[in-house]
Design a protein around this motif. Structure first.
Motif, short mmCIF file in Angstrom:
data_model
loop_
_atom_site.label_atom_id
_atom_site.label_comp_id
_atom_site.label_asym_id
_atom_site.label_seq_id
_atom_site.Cartn_x
_atom_site.Cartn_y
_atom_site.Cartn_z
N ARG A 94 0.84 -1.21 0.00
CA ARG A 94 0.00 0.00 0.00
C ARG A 94 0.87 1.25 0.00
NH1 ARG A 94 -3.05 -2.92 3.93
NH2 ARG A 94 -2.27 -1.59 5.60
N GLY A 95 2.04 1.18 0.66
CA GLY A 95 2.95 2.32 0.66
C GLY A 95 3.43 2.65 -0.75
N ILE A 96 3.73 1.64 -1.53
CA ILE A 96 4.17 1.86 -2.91
C ILE A 96 3.04 2.52 -3.71
CG2 ILE A 96 4.77 0.66 -5.04
CD1 ILE A 96 6.46 -1.22 -3.39
N THR A 97 1.81 2.06 -3.49
CA THR A 97 0.67 2.70 -4.17
C THR A 97 0.55 4.16 -3.75
OG1 THR A 97 -0.51 0.58 -4.28
CG2 THR A 97 -1.83 2.59 -4.51
N ALA A 98 0.79 4.44 -2.47
CA ALA A 98 0.71 5.82 -1.99
C ALA A 98 1.79 6.68 -2.65
CB ALA A 98 0.86 5.85 -0.47
N VAL A 99 2.97 6.13 -2.85
CA VAL A 99 4.03 6.88 -3.54
C VAL A 99 3.59 7.20 -4.97
CG1 VAL A 99 6.39 6.76 -4.40
CG2 VAL A 99 5.87 5.94 -2.10
N ALA A 100 3.01 6.20 -5.64
CA ALA A 100 2.53 6.45 -7.01
C ALA A 100 1.46 7.54 -7.01
CB ALA A 100 1.97 5.15 -7.60
N ASN A 101 0.57 7.51 -6.03
CA ASN A 101 -0.46 8.55 -5.93
C ASN A 101 0.16 9.93 -5.70
OD1 ASN A 101 -2.70 6.93 -6.36
ND2 ASN A 101 -2.98 6.46 -4.20
N ALA A 102 1.23 9.97 -4.90
CA ALA A 102 1.89 11.26 -4.64
C ALA A 102 2.51 11.83 -5.91
CB ALA A 102 2.94 11.08 -3.56
N TYR A 103 3.16 10.98 -6.70
CA TYR A 103 3.69 11.46 -7.98
C TYR A 103 2.55 11.93 -8.89
CZ TYR A 103 8.57 10.04 -7.35
OH TYR A 103 9.88 9.95 -6.92
N ALA A 104 1.45 11.19 -8.89
CA ALA A 104 0.30 11.60 -9.70
C ALA A 104 -0.25 12.94 -9.22
CB ALA A 104 -0.79 10.52 -9.64
N GLY A 105 -0.24 13.16 -7.90
CA GLY A 105 -0.68 14.45 -7.37
C GLY A 105 0.21 15.59 -7.85
N ARG A 106 1.51 15.35 -7.89
CA ARG A 106 2.41 16.36 -8.43
C ARG A 106 2.08 16.65 -9.89
NH1 ARG A 106 8.47 14.56 -6.34
NH2 ARG A 106 8.18 15.04 -4.12
N SER A 107 1.78 15.59 -10.62
CA SER A 107 1.42 15.77 -12.03
C SER A 107 0.17 16.65 -12.16
CB SER A 107 1.18 14.41 -12.69
OG SER A 107 0.72 14.56 -14.01
N GLN A 108 -0.81 16.43 -11.29
CA GLN A 108 -2.01 17.24 -11.35
C GLN A 108 -1.70 18.72 -11.08
OE1 GLN A 108 -5.83 15.88 -9.88
NE2 GLN A 108 -4.91 13.95 -9.24
N ARG A 109 -0.84 19.00 -10.12
CA ARG A 109 -0.51 20.39 -9.82
C ARG A 109 0.22 21.04 -10.99
NH1 ARG A 109 0.81 17.94 -5.07
NH2 ARG A 109 3.06 18.21 -5.36
N TYR A 110 1.13 20.32 -11.61
CA TYR A 110 1.81 20.87 -12.78
C TYR A 110 0.82 21.10 -13.93
CZ TYR A 110 6.41 20.05 -10.71
OH TYR A 110 7.53 20.09 -9.90
N SER A 111 -0.13 20.18 -14.09
CA SER A 111 -1.15 20.37 -15.12
C SER A 111 -1.94 21.64 -14.84
CB SER A 111 -2.09 19.17 -15.18
OG SER A 111 -1.42 18.00 -15.59
N GLY A 112 -2.26 21.88 -13.55
CA GLY A 112 -3.00 23.09 -13.19
C GLY A 112 -2.25 24.35 -13.54
#
Length: 517
Positions: free
Chosen positions: A302-320
């Motif tokens: 689950r921690g690895i999934t959370a890391v992937a989600n964190a990178y995806a969150g960064r991607s969303q902020r850059y998209s914004g």
């Protein structure tokens, strides 16, 4: 006198009649020949069919005949010394087939016993020829065919002794001792542990080999402890597993494995802390190190999934911010870590939407027109803000108007200032909806807050709180037997925080309830 009717023999044929008669005669002969041909073909076909099917038919009609044939073939194979064969033509396999057709056939059972006796004979012959692999194969066959154990054991002991003498056991022991002294414990045929294992395969009770192997395993465990001390879980785990494979009952192994598990728990806790601090690469390394030690550790997964989600969150902020190159880079990293992580799909959608917004309000619009549109969006946002429509209704809220303005001019100071004014509203919205247990609406406010505030510690804490609330709702729905609602709550909690406390236990309960249902 009246004329008499012509008799058959007196009939006189005219030309037409004679031609017609010849035609009829030829037609009759053709019909007869065709009949003969069809009959011959039918006989030939039936003969061929019977020839092809003679064995299956005999097996079906006379199974006893088939069993007798198998037994005869087995006796012939035994006579030729072909005791067993992978293609099923060995004596053992043929006798077994006969017994399968007729389990009460005593001749086949006696034949199997003769195969076992002949296996010992061939093992003796192989021993005389120093063909030790063949001798071991025949001894194994004799054991499988229930040859008296005392005879098999005695012959096996002779084979081991002769093989040990020919192999130079003393030489192997000396090589193993030298390898250990040189620090070459494992990892190749000339290392100490494999050499001691070879000796024990030949002489299982050889004291020097037993003691030498014990010393080597103790050395390996000591090296594993050193690896643990410097944080190398992968190396420590590999050495302990090697010891476990060689001697599962080694006296020091349980304490070593317990220490490995404690170290893995500490490493996982450290990875959790790195994730909370936003140090994603370090967190990922820690979780992966734990999985090397404990491959089925759900918290690390689950921690690895959370890391992937964190990178995806960064991607969303850059998209914004319309920094598409950075957004794609972070999204690619998220996919590489866990393509199935919930945040990946959201980041992909956000990137598409941002590109569409840029195209709609982008650089192709003349400067004067773009400025006019920007001023209008800022004015609309201010009106929505004055009405209190900060985050709703969709499309007409101050937040949505400002997002459109941001797509046109991400660095415009007025846009950035207006976005910052909305942050307290988004924070209040989240807290209010969470208190009212309106969790879907709270998620919308939290998403807006993440855009305005960034994915900092406060937003991550809010995600954990919302995930905990979804788990509580899921527990309540599960207790009421509403499995679909409980499953939806589980999905929502995982999307928010895959490491939320109690999430794994709730998922297990839901899984058991679904299986029972």
């Amino acid at each position: 006198m009246e004329p008499q009717s012509p008799r058959w023999g007196d009939w006189q044929w005219g030309d037409d009649e004679r031609e017609s008669g010849r035609w009829a005669d030829r037609t009759a002969r053709r019909i007869r020949w065709r009949g003969w041909g069809i009959g011959v073909m039918a006989v030939v076909s039936i003969g061929l069919l019977l020839l092809l099917l003679r064995q299956p038919l005999s097996n079906w009609l006379w199974p006893d005949t088939r069993a007798q044939q198998l037994q005869a073939d087995a006796a012939q194979a035994l006579k030729q010394g072909q005791l067993t064969s992978a293609d099923g033509r060995g004596a053992r396999e043929l006798y077994a087939a006969a017994l399968a057709l007729d389990p009460d056939r005593s001749e086949a059972r006696q034949g199997m016993a003769r195969v076992g006796q002949q296996a010992l004979v061939q093992a003796e012959r192989a021993l005389d020829q120093r063909n030790y692999p063949q001798a071991h194969r025949m001894i194994a066959l004799a054991r499988e065919l229930a040859v008296p154990r005392a005879r098999v054991d005695a012959l096996e002991q002779r084979v081991r002794e002769r093989e040990a003498g020919d192999s130079g056991v003393d030489k192997l022991l000396a090589q193993a001792a030298a390898a250990r002294k040189a620090g070459l414990l494992d990892g190749g045929d000339n290392a100490a542990l494999p050499l001691y294992q070879r000796v024990l395969a030949l002489e299982p009770n050889r004291t020097e080999a037993l003691e030498g192997r014990e010393d080597v395993l103790a050395d390996l465990l000591q090296q594993a402890q050193t690896s643990l001390a410097r944080g190398d879980l992968a190396e420590a785990s590999a050495r302990m597993r090697r010891v476990q494979a060689a001697d599962p009952g080694h006296v020091d192994l349980p304490d070593a494995l317990a220490g490995l598990n404690r170290n893995a728990e500490q490493r996982r806790a450290s990875a959790d802390a790195e994730l909370r601090r936003g140090r994603l690469a370090q967190a990922l390394e820690g979780y992966r190190a734990v999985l090397v030690t404990v491959p089925d550790d759900e918290r690390a997964q689950r921690g690895i999934t959370a890391v992937a989600n964190a990178y995806a969150g960064r991607s969303q902020r850059y998209s914004g911010d319309f920094r598409f190159s950075d957004a794609e880079k972070e999204l690619a990293e998220a996919r590489r870590i866990d393509a199935q992580a919930p945040g990946v799909a959201a980041a992909e959608q956000r990137l598409v939407q941002a590109r569409q917004s840029q195209q709609r309000y982008g650089q192709k619009v003349p400067t004067a027109e773009r400025q006019r549109r920007l001023d209008q969006l800022l004015a609309d946002a201010a009106q929505a803000e004055s009405r209190g429509d900060l985050l709703t209704p969709p499309g007409d809220s101050a937040f949505d108007k400002l997002r459109a303005a941001q797509s046109m001019a991400p660095q415009d100071p007025k846009v950035r200032s207006a976005m910052q004014r909305l942050l307290p509203a988004a924070q209040r919205c989240f807290e209010s909806e969470l208190r009212g247990n309106r969790l879907s609406r709270a998620r919308e406010c939290l998403d807006a807050r993440a855009v305005l505030e960034g994915d900092g510690p406060a937003v991550r804490d809010a995600r954990r709180r919302l995930a905990q609330r979804w788990i509580a709702v899921g527990d309540e729905r599960l207790g009421a037997g509403e499995l679909s609602a409980a499953q939806a709550a589980l999905v929502a909690a995982r999307e928010l925080d895959p490491q939320a406390s109690g999430l794994g236990e709730f998922a297990d309960r839901l899984r058991r309830a679904s299986a029972a249902n």
